[in-house]
Design a protein around this motif. Structure first.
Motif, PDB file in Angstrom:
ATOM      1  N   ILE A   1      11.918  -5.177  -6.686  1.00  0.00           N
ATOM      2  CA  ILE A   1      10.767  -5.834  -6.068  1.00  0.00           C
ATOM      3  C   ILE A   1      10.004  -4.783  -5.269  1.00  0.00           C
ATOM      4  O   ILE A   1      10.607  -4.010  -4.522  1.00  0.00           O
ATOM      5  CB  ILE A   1      11.198  -6.956  -5.090  1.00  0.00           C
ATOM      6  CG1 ILE A   1      12.155  -7.938  -5.771  1.00  0.00           C
ATOM      7  CG2 ILE A   1       9.981  -7.670  -4.523  1.00  0.00           C
ATOM      8  CD1 ILE A   1      12.772  -8.953  -4.800  1.00  0.00           C
ATOM      9  N   ALA A   2       8.688  -4.752  -5.442  1.00  0.00           N
ATOM     10  CA  ALA A   2       7.845  -3.887  -4.618  1.00  0.00           C
ATOM     11  C   ALA A   2       6.696  -4.712  -4.060  1.00  0.00           C
ATOM     12  O   ALA A   2       6.095  -5.521  -4.775  1.00  0.00           O
ATOM     13  CB  ALA A   2       7.300  -2.716  -5.432  1.00  0.00           C
ATOM     14  N   MET A   3       6.438  -4.533  -2.769  1.00  0.00           N
ATOM     15  CA  MET A   3       5.294  -5.190  -2.120  1.00  0.00           C
ATOM     16  C   MET A   3       4.609  -4.163  -1.255  1.00  0.00           C
ATOM     17  O   MET A   3       5.250  -3.605  -0.355  1.00  0.00           O
ATOM     18  CB  MET A   3       5.762  -6.291  -1.161  1.00  0.00           C
ATOM     19  CG  MET A   3       6.493  -7.391  -1.816  1.00  0.00           C
ATOM     20  SD  MET A   3       6.959  -8.638  -0.572  1.00  0.00           S
ATOM     21  CE  MET A   3       7.965  -9.650  -1.663  1.00  0.00           C
ATOM     22  N   ILE A   4       3.335  -3.930  -1.522  1.00  0.00           N
ATOM     23  CA  ILE A   4       2.601  -2.961  -0.716  1.00  0.00           C
ATOM     24  C   ILE A   4       1.312  -3.602  -0.244  1.00  0.00           C
ATOM     25  O   ILE A   4       0.532  -4.124  -1.044  1.00  0.00           O
ATOM     26  CB  ILE A   4       2.282  -1.695  -1.534  1.00  0.00           C
ATOM     27  CG1 ILE A   4       3.585  -1.145  -2.136  1.00  0.00           C
ATOM     28  CG2 ILE A   4       1.612  -0.648  -0.656  1.00  0.00           C
ATOM     29  CD1 ILE A   4       3.429   0.197  -2.758  1.00  0.00           C
ATOM     30  N   HIS A   5       1.121  -3.592   1.074  1.00  0.00           N
ATOM     31  CA  HIS A   5      -0.118  -4.137   1.635  1.00  0.00           C
ATOM     32  C   HIS A   5      -0.958  -2.988   2.156  1.00  0.00           C
ATOM     33  O   HIS A   5      -0.459  -2.108   2.852  1.00  0.00           O
ATOM     34  CB  HIS A   5       0.193  -5.114   2.769  1.00  0.00           C
ATOM     35  CG  HIS A   5      -0.889  -6.136   2.973  1.00  0.00           C
ATOM     36  ND1 HIS A   5      -2.198  -5.803   3.227  1.00  0.00           N
ATOM     37  CD2 HIS A   5      -0.850  -7.487   2.927  1.00  0.00           C
ATOM     38  CE1 HIS A   5      -2.920  -6.903   3.335  1.00  0.00           C
ATOM     39  NE2 HIS A   5      -2.134  -7.935   3.153  1.00  0.00           N
ATOM     40  N   ARG A   6      -2.207  -3.000   1.782  1.00  0.00           N
ATOM     41  CA  ARG A   6      -3.136  -1.992   2.301  1.00  0.00           C
ATOM     42  C   ARG A   6      -3.730  -2.492   3.611  1.00  0.00           C
ATOM     43  O   ARG A   6      -4.004  -3.678   3.754  1.00  0.00           O
ATOM     44  CB  ARG A   6      -4.250  -1.777   1.260  1.00  0.00           C
ATOM     45  CG  ARG A   6      -5.274  -0.732   1.654  1.00  0.00           C
ATOM     46  CD  ARG A   6      -6.236  -0.462   0.509  1.00  0.00           C
ATOM     47  NE  ARG A   6      -7.291   0.457   0.882  1.00  0.00           N
ATOM     48  CZ  ARG A   6      -8.291   0.822   0.085  1.00  0.00           C
ATOM     49  NH1 ARG A   6      -8.367   0.337  -1.150  1.00  0.00           N
ATOM     50  NH2 ARG A   6      -9.215   1.674   0.494  1.00  0.00           N
ATOM     51  N   ILE A   7      -3.940  -1.562   4.562  1.00  0.00           N
ATOM     52  CA  ILE A   7      -4.645  -1.919   5.785  1.00  0.00           C
ATOM     53  C   ILE A   7      -5.867  -1.006   5.946  1.00  0.00           C
ATOM     54  O   ILE A   7      -6.033  -0.041   5.209  1.00  0.00           O
ATOM     55  CB  ILE A   7      -3.740  -1.840   7.036  1.00  0.00           C
ATOM     56  CG1 ILE A   7      -3.075  -0.465   7.126  1.00  0.00           C
ATOM     57  CG2 ILE A   7      -2.705  -2.951   7.009  1.00  0.00           C
ATOM     58  CD1 ILE A   7      -2.310  -0.265   8.437  1.00  0.00           C
TER      59      ILE A   7
END
Lengths: 92, 139, 139, 92
Positions: C76-82
């Motif tokens: 599982i990969a989750m990446i949030h950009r800010i």
């Protein structure tokens, strides 16, 4: 193929894919069929010509000009139609 | 926009994502089918895919039309790779963009089910012992 | 493997796909959240995201653990950009690999719902008239 | 802040995000709170210190050391705890 005098025959392109292609050993042939026939009679003609196809004949579908033929439908062919032997699908 | 294709060679997920991305959409959902290294305990070296290409494209477009009857989506792309697909590489990518997330998520799940059911493509598993087997999608 | 991150700068869907791809998996499902150019008739120029970064990562890992309680998935990969996310670019990518397709498709849909509900990240919409508004995820 | 003799106070790091950060004009401050308190009493203390937060005080959550505080819970703080004011989420 024998022709009866009162039946009209046409020549179609018959395509083979996957296991049916391997069994027949060819990708496509010209094949003569009655102009007015049914899906099941077409399969009978094909398996008569290629008896080794009988091992998968219960599992194959036919398509005519890129549309599947339903199990029991009557079919009217014309010269140059593209008929394909479709073994069980496994794409995706 | 509906984009469908059947190609040889590696599929590029970033290109397919760009193909469906839209300024009016907040969501892109994707499904990628990849080659597994095993099937029922047998070691799979690679898969080989074969398609009835023109009919496969026609049926993929039919899946696109069915999606549009069910969901408000913007762009749809479906690309199936044929020929040899080594382990871990993609055999199919389906990408759908939609204004809101629910639609593209549901559409992608529907799309892969329907592609497997109606698109004339076949895969042969090639095992490490040189044997091979044509597969059949489950219901 | 669970991989979560909160980053500035463009997200790369091909890298994230590679991160989760596995030789033992037949499926990778992805969800990409992108910046829409409109909200309730107003033209959106860009979004600006802010995160409580350490808690956001902790909560994303919690989502990963919840997924594993529900489905048999591999990575599982989750990446949030800010920071600023221009129209059409990705603010979040969630990718899940699984041996069979159903699991990763369901897990990704669950993941984006749950991320929106519990991960401390905020977006501000910046409109063409220089106005802006902090948003709120719907239930 | 006034201290009563029989109550122990601790100093925590109080973080503000998004709209609460804009209203307060700071990302974080040191903030003194009773050691034993509740989530609602904490919010009262914060809005007393920053009255402009009242416009969003009904919609904010609190987190303590990266865990959300449930509506009515009793809270025991220790010095250096990280308390955050969490406006409605809008990630994804």
């Amino acid at each position: 193929m024998e022709k009866s005098e009162h039946r009209e025959f046409v020549e179609v392109n018959l395509l083979f894919f996957a296991k049916s292609r391997e069994i027949v050993g060819q990708k496509s042939i010209l094949f003569e069929l009655p102009k007015i026939t049914t899906r099941n009679l077409i399969i009978d003609s094909i398996t008569k010509k290629f008896p080794d196809l009988q091992q998968i004949s219960k599992n194959i579908l036919l398509s005519l000009n890129e549309e599947y033929l339903d199990q029991d439908c009557s079919v009217t062919l014309k010269a140059g139609d593209e008929l394909a032997v479709i073994p069980p699908l496994s794409g995706g | 926009m509906n984009f469908v294709d059947v190609v040889e060679g590696a599929l590029k997920v970033d290109e397919i994502t760009d193909t469906v991305s839209s300024t009016s959409c907040g969501a892109v959902s994707l499904f990628i089918g990849t080659t597994r290294d095993n099937f029922e305990g047998k070691k799979v070296i690679q898969l080989e895919y074969e398609a009835y290409t023109p009919m496969a494209k026609a049926k993929m477009l039919e899946v696109c039309e069915n999606i549009r009857k069910k969901w408000d989506v913007e762009n749809i792309a479906m690309i199936h790779r044929i020929g040899i697909v080594p382990v871990k590489e993609a055999s199919i990518i389906i990408a759908v963009s939609s204004p809101h997330r629910k639609e593209s998520l549901e559409a992608v799940a529907y799309a892969i089910e329907t592609v497997k059911a109606i698109v004339p493509v076949w895969k042969k598993e090639i095992y490490e012992n040189d044997l091979s087997s044509w597969k059949q999608n489950k219901e």
